[in-house]
Design a protein around this motif. Structure first.
Motif, PDB file in Angstrom:
ATOM      1  N   ASP A  71       8.150  -4.131 -12.549  1.00  0.00           N
ATOM      2  CA  ASP A  71       9.613  -3.740 -11.695  1.00  0.00           C
ATOM      3  C   ASP A  71       9.444  -3.776 -10.516  1.00  0.00           C
ATOM      4  OD1 ASP A  71      11.297  -1.462 -14.404  1.00  0.00           O
ATOM      5  OD2 ASP A  71      11.067  -3.761 -14.143  1.00  0.00           O
ATOM      6  N   PHE A  72       8.143  -3.059 -10.095  1.00  0.00           N
ATOM      7  CA  PHE A  72       8.265  -2.915  -8.674  1.00  0.00           C
ATOM      8  C   PHE A  72       7.671  -4.081  -7.875  1.00  0.00           C
ATOM      9  CE2 PHE A  72       6.744  -0.348  -5.088  1.00  0.00           C
ATOM     10  CZ  PHE A  72       5.601  -0.979  -4.579  1.00  0.00           C
ATOM     11  N   LYS A  73       6.941  -4.930  -8.814  1.00  0.00           N
ATOM     12  CA  LYS A  73       6.553  -6.207  -7.988  1.00  0.00           C
ATOM     13  C   LYS A  73       7.836  -7.039  -7.477  1.00  0.00           C
ATOM     14  CE  LYS A  73       2.298  -8.514  -8.393  1.00  0.00           C
ATOM     15  NZ  LYS A  73       2.491  -9.609  -7.383  1.00  0.00           N
ATOM     16  N   THR A  74       8.958  -6.823  -8.396  1.00  0.00           N
ATOM     17  CA  THR A  74      10.228  -7.716  -8.339  1.00  0.00           C
ATOM     18  C   THR A  74      11.025  -7.230  -7.130  1.00  0.00           C
ATOM     19  OG1 THR A  74      11.202  -6.418  -9.716  1.00  0.00           O
ATOM     20  CG2 THR A  74      10.229  -8.026 -10.863  1.00  0.00           C
ATOM     21  N   LEU A  75      10.445  -5.941  -6.803  1.00  0.00           N
ATOM     22  CA  LEU A  75      11.271  -5.263  -5.406  1.00  0.00           C
ATOM     23  C   LEU A  75      11.051  -6.367  -4.129  1.00  0.00           C
ATOM     24  CD1 LEU A  75      10.841  -1.759  -5.821  1.00  0.00           C
ATOM     25  CD2 LEU A  75      12.734  -2.916  -6.301  1.00  0.00           C
ATOM     26  N   PRO A  76      12.091  -6.312  -3.417  1.00  0.00           N
ATOM     27  CA  PRO A  76      11.652  -7.064  -2.011  1.00  0.00           C
ATOM     28  C   PRO A  76      10.470  -6.508  -1.405  1.00  0.00           C
ATOM     29  CG  PRO A  76      13.631  -5.930  -1.610  1.00  0.00           C
ATOM     30  CD  PRO A  76      13.373  -5.934  -3.476  1.00  0.00           C
ATOM     31  N   ALA A  77       9.766  -7.543  -0.629  1.00  0.00           N
ATOM     32  CA  ALA A  77       8.326  -7.081  -0.177  1.00  0.00           C
ATOM     33  C   ALA A  77       8.602  -5.890   0.766  1.00  0.00           C
ATOM     34  CB  ALA A  77       7.851  -8.244   0.657  1.00  0.00           C
ATOM     35  N   ALA A  78       9.647  -5.974   1.581  1.00  0.00           N
ATOM     36  CA  ALA A  78       9.973  -4.774   2.433  1.00  0.00           C
ATOM     37  C   ALA A  78       9.905  -3.328   1.733  1.00  0.00           C
ATOM     38  CB  ALA A  78      10.962  -4.670   3.252  1.00  0.00           C
ATOM     39  N   GLU A  79      10.681  -3.353   0.661  1.00  0.00           N
ATOM     40  CA  GLU A  79      10.534  -2.092  -0.167  1.00  0.00           C
ATOM     41  C   GLU A  79       9.391  -1.526  -0.645  1.00  0.00           C
ATOM     42  OE1 GLU A  79      13.898  -0.462  -0.089  1.00  0.00           O
ATOM     43  OE2 GLU A  79      13.416  -0.024  -2.092  1.00  0.00           O
ATOM     44  N   GLN A  80       8.640  -2.558  -1.027  1.00  0.00           N
ATOM     45  CA  GLN A  80       7.261  -2.350  -1.662  1.00  0.00           C
ATOM     46  C   GLN A  80       6.535  -1.632  -0.619  1.00  0.00           C
ATOM     47  OE1 GLN A  80       5.129  -5.418  -3.732  1.00  0.00           O
ATOM     48  NE2 GLN A  80       6.951  -6.007  -4.467  1.00  0.00           N
ATOM     49  N   SER A  81       6.348  -2.324   0.655  1.00  0.00           N
ATOM     50  CA  SER A  81       5.388  -1.744   1.712  1.00  0.00           C
ATOM     51  C   SER A  81       5.843  -0.592   2.253  1.00  0.00           C
ATOM     52  CB  SER A  81       4.860  -3.072   2.570  1.00  0.00           C
ATOM     53  OG  SER A  81       6.070  -3.515   3.143  1.00  0.00           O
ATOM     54  N   ASN A  82       7.440  -0.526   2.513  1.00  0.00           N
ATOM     55  CA  ASN A  82       7.903   0.301   3.424  1.00  0.00           C
ATOM     56  C   ASN A  82       7.198   1.910   3.192  1.00  0.00           C
ATOM     57  OD1 ASN A  82       9.542   0.259   5.455  1.00  0.00           O
ATOM     58  ND2 ASN A  82      11.386   0.458   4.312  1.00  0.00           N
ATOM     59  N   ARG A  83       7.180   2.246   1.846  1.00  0.00           N
ATOM     60  CA  ARG A  83       6.495   3.611   1.887  1.00  0.00           C
ATOM     61  C   ARG A  83       5.071   3.680   1.156  1.00  0.00           C
ATOM     62  NH1 ARG A  83      11.444   2.574  -0.184  1.00  0.00           N
ATOM     63  NH2 ARG A  83      13.036   3.115   1.150  1.00  0.00           N
ATOM     64  N   ALA A  84       4.516   2.480   1.227  1.00  0.00           N
ATOM     65  CA  ALA A  84       3.135   2.627   0.632  1.00  0.00           C
ATOM     66  C   ALA A  84       2.305   3.172   1.431  1.00  0.00           C
ATOM     67  CB  ALA A  84       2.792   0.954   0.637  1.00  0.00           C
ATOM     68  N   MET A  85       1.292   3.853   0.671  1.00  0.00           N
ATOM     69  CA  MET A  85       0.362   4.883   1.321  1.00  0.00           C
ATOM     70  C   MET A  85      -1.347   4.151   1.085  1.00  0.00           C
ATOM     71  SD  MET A  85       1.034   7.307   3.270  1.00  0.00           S
ATOM     72  CE  MET A  85       2.332   8.627   3.528  1.00  0.00           C
ATOM     73  N   THR A  86      -1.981   4.107   2.317  1.00  0.00           N
ATOM     74  CA  THR A  86      -3.540   3.863   1.645  1.00  0.00           C
ATOM     75  C   THR A  86      -4.175   5.222   2.069  1.00  0.00           C
ATOM     76  OG1 THR A  86      -3.983   2.897   3.592  1.00  0.00           O
ATOM     77  CG2 THR A  86      -3.124   1.465   1.812  1.00  0.00           C
TER      78      THR A  86
ATOM     79  N   LYS B  66      13.965   5.598  -4.567  1.00  0.00           N
ATOM     80  CA  LYS B  66      12.853   4.868  -3.693  1.00  0.00           C
ATOM     81  C   LYS B  66      11.654   4.961  -4.202  1.00  0.00           C
ATOM     82  CE  LYS B  66      16.398   4.187  -0.668  1.00  0.00           C
ATOM     83  NZ  LYS B  66      16.903   2.818  -0.595  1.00  0.00           N
ATOM     84  N   PRO B  67      11.006   3.686  -4.021  1.00  0.00           N
ATOM     85  CA  PRO B  67       9.707   3.801  -4.508  1.00  0.00           C
ATOM     86  C   PRO B  67       8.651   4.258  -3.431  1.00  0.00           C
ATOM     87  CG  PRO B  67      10.344   1.395  -4.038  1.00  0.00           C
ATOM     88  CD  PRO B  67      11.549   2.339  -3.767  1.00  0.00           C
ATOM     89  N   PHE B  68       7.869   4.980  -3.855  1.00  0.00           N
ATOM     90  CA  PHE B  68       6.613   5.238  -3.113  1.00  0.00           C
ATOM     91  C   PHE B  68       5.238   5.019  -3.841  1.00  0.00           C
ATOM     92  CE2 PHE B  68       8.569   7.993   0.249  1.00  0.00           C
ATOM     93  CZ  PHE B  68       9.715   8.055  -0.266  1.00  0.00           C
ATOM     94  N   CYS B  69       4.606   4.366  -3.209  1.00  0.00           N
ATOM     95  CA  CYS B  69       3.383   3.945  -3.933  1.00  0.00           C
ATOM     96  C   CYS B  69       1.848   4.314  -3.044  1.00  0.00           C
ATOM     97  CB  CYS B  69       3.232   2.636  -4.253  1.00  0.00           C
ATOM     98  SG  CYS B  69       3.698   1.412  -2.708  1.00  0.00           S
TER      99      CYS B  69
END
Lengths: 162, 235
Positions: A71-86, B66-69
């Motif tokens: 499901d996550f992968k199907t989200l638009p790229a912006a949605e995915q990376s917006n709140r991504a943490m490394t 909202k997804p957080f990863c």
């Protein structure tokens, strides 16, 4: 339980690393579970150990994790990376927070020091003993105090009239 | 310990409390808890990655959906690995680990240094508070707060007089120190090509800062107190 501060670096000793991995992995999954339950939200975790490179450990279950990741992968790229943490962004966040805290405490200390100096002067300390930089900041402290007193006086006068 | 600030004698928060692990009733608690725990979770995951060389991916959805990863080395790498039919070979994961580490070391060091500076400042705070306590006990000239809520109108007015006189004295002294760069009487802001300290206007006093002293913004708002900082600190 001994609470020694562990240096945040790769544990070279195989046995120690394995032990730490198992312990921390268990703790991590517990925390994911708590977060999910307390807040009533979906969560999943996928963990690859450094040693065995076959299937990762997935939580809450292989199926559930697969579903969520898909499901996550199907989200638009912006949605995915917006709140991504490394790791990097996490540490940057920590640094920013620490610096902000430092600034606050430092400013408050400075204010207190200057107030001390101010009272010393009122008490008789000679102005010629005050450093140039302190003089400048001191004059600002005085301005601030005067403004504050002014506001306070206004308030008092108003309530007096009423 | 009696301190200057009355508010400090009572605790700010309740501290750690044991809670039941079941869905929180209060919606805003849920949101707050989510934010805090999410951050803690990612931090723990990051530690596990560094300490044990693991590669981890975590996805959580906020109460609002909202997804957080979090991903180490990064989220995409984990997703790719997960969805690839063949698990990556040993070399693959090893190199992706080593790439991340050098960067981390530097940041970590910076973080530690900042934390240490914070500790130093906090110690200084305690020192100052102690000094102030001692002064009070010795009966030296001291008010709890420059603008004490208990001061009556008369007290405040005499305080104003003292402050104004002090301001003039300080201005006079500053004029002496800084030489002819200052206007002698009713100058307000002085345009300075080398960069005047922002926002600083001396309304009635006789001087304005004429030389660039390397200080940052001065804010004269009552709430915020932005001082020039001592030379050995940089933000």
């Amino acid at each position: 339980m001994a609470r020694n501060r562990v240096k945040l670096a790769y544990i070279a000793n195989d046995a120690a690393r394995k032990a730490s991995y198992n312990k921390r992995k268990k703790g991590l999954l517990k925390k994911v579970n708590e977060l999910s339950t307390l807040c009533g939200v979906d969560a999943c975790a996928v963990i690859y150990s450094s040693t065995c490179n076959s299937q990762p450990e997935a939580w809450p279950s292989t199926a559930a994790a697969y579903r969520m990741l898909s499901d996550f992968k199907t989200l638009p790229a912006a949605e995915q990376s917006n709140r991504a943490m490394t790791q990097e962004s996490l540490i940057k966040q920590q640094i920013a927070k620490a610096e902000e805290g430092l600034k606050k405490v430092h400013e408050e200390n400075r204010r207190m020091e200057l107030t001390q100096i101010m009272f010393q002067i009122l008490d008789g300390r000679g102005l010629n003993t005050v450093k140039k930089e302190d003089l400048i900041d001191l004059s600002m402290l005085i301005e601030q105090n005067l403004k504050g007193i002014d506001i306070r006086l206004q308030m008092l006068n108003e309530s007096y009239v009423l | 310990m009696a301190t200057l600030n009355q508010a400090k004698t009572s605790k700010a928060t309740k501290g750690r409390q044991k809670i039941q692990i079941k869905k929180l009733e209060n919606e805003s608690s849920r949101q707050v808890t989510f934010s805090k725990r999410r951050n803690g979770l990612f931090k723990k995951a990051s530690e596990l990655c560094v300490l044990c060389g693991a590669n981890i991916g975590i996805i959580v959805f906020s109460p609002k959906g909202k997804p957080f990863c979090f991903g180490h080395p990064n989220v995409d790498a984990i997703l790719d690995r997960y969805f690839s039919e063949n698990p990556l070979k040993d070399n693959g994961s090893a190199t992706s680990n080593t790439v991340a580490v050098p960067c981390f070391e530097e940041f970590n060091k910076e973080c530690h240094e900042t934390m240490e500076k914070l500790e130093v400042e906090k110690k200084r705070t305690k020192e100052i508070e102690k000094e102030n306590e001692e002064k009070k006990n010795k009966g030296e000239f001291w008010w709890d707060d420059p603008i004490d809520n208990n001061m009556g109108i008369e007290e405040l007015e005499s305080y104003v007089k003292a402050m104004e006189e002090l301001r003039n004295n300080v201005a006079g002294r500053a004029n002496v120190l800084m030489g002819d760069v200052f206007a002698a009487t009713s100058a307000t802001t002085v345009a300075n090509p080398s960069g005047l300290v922002n926002g600083f206007t001396a309304q009635n006093s006789g001087f304005a800062v004429g030389e660039s002293s390397g200080y940052g913004d001065f804010g004269l708002g009552i709430e915020g107190f932005n001082f020039g900082h001592a030379p050995d600190f940089d933000y």
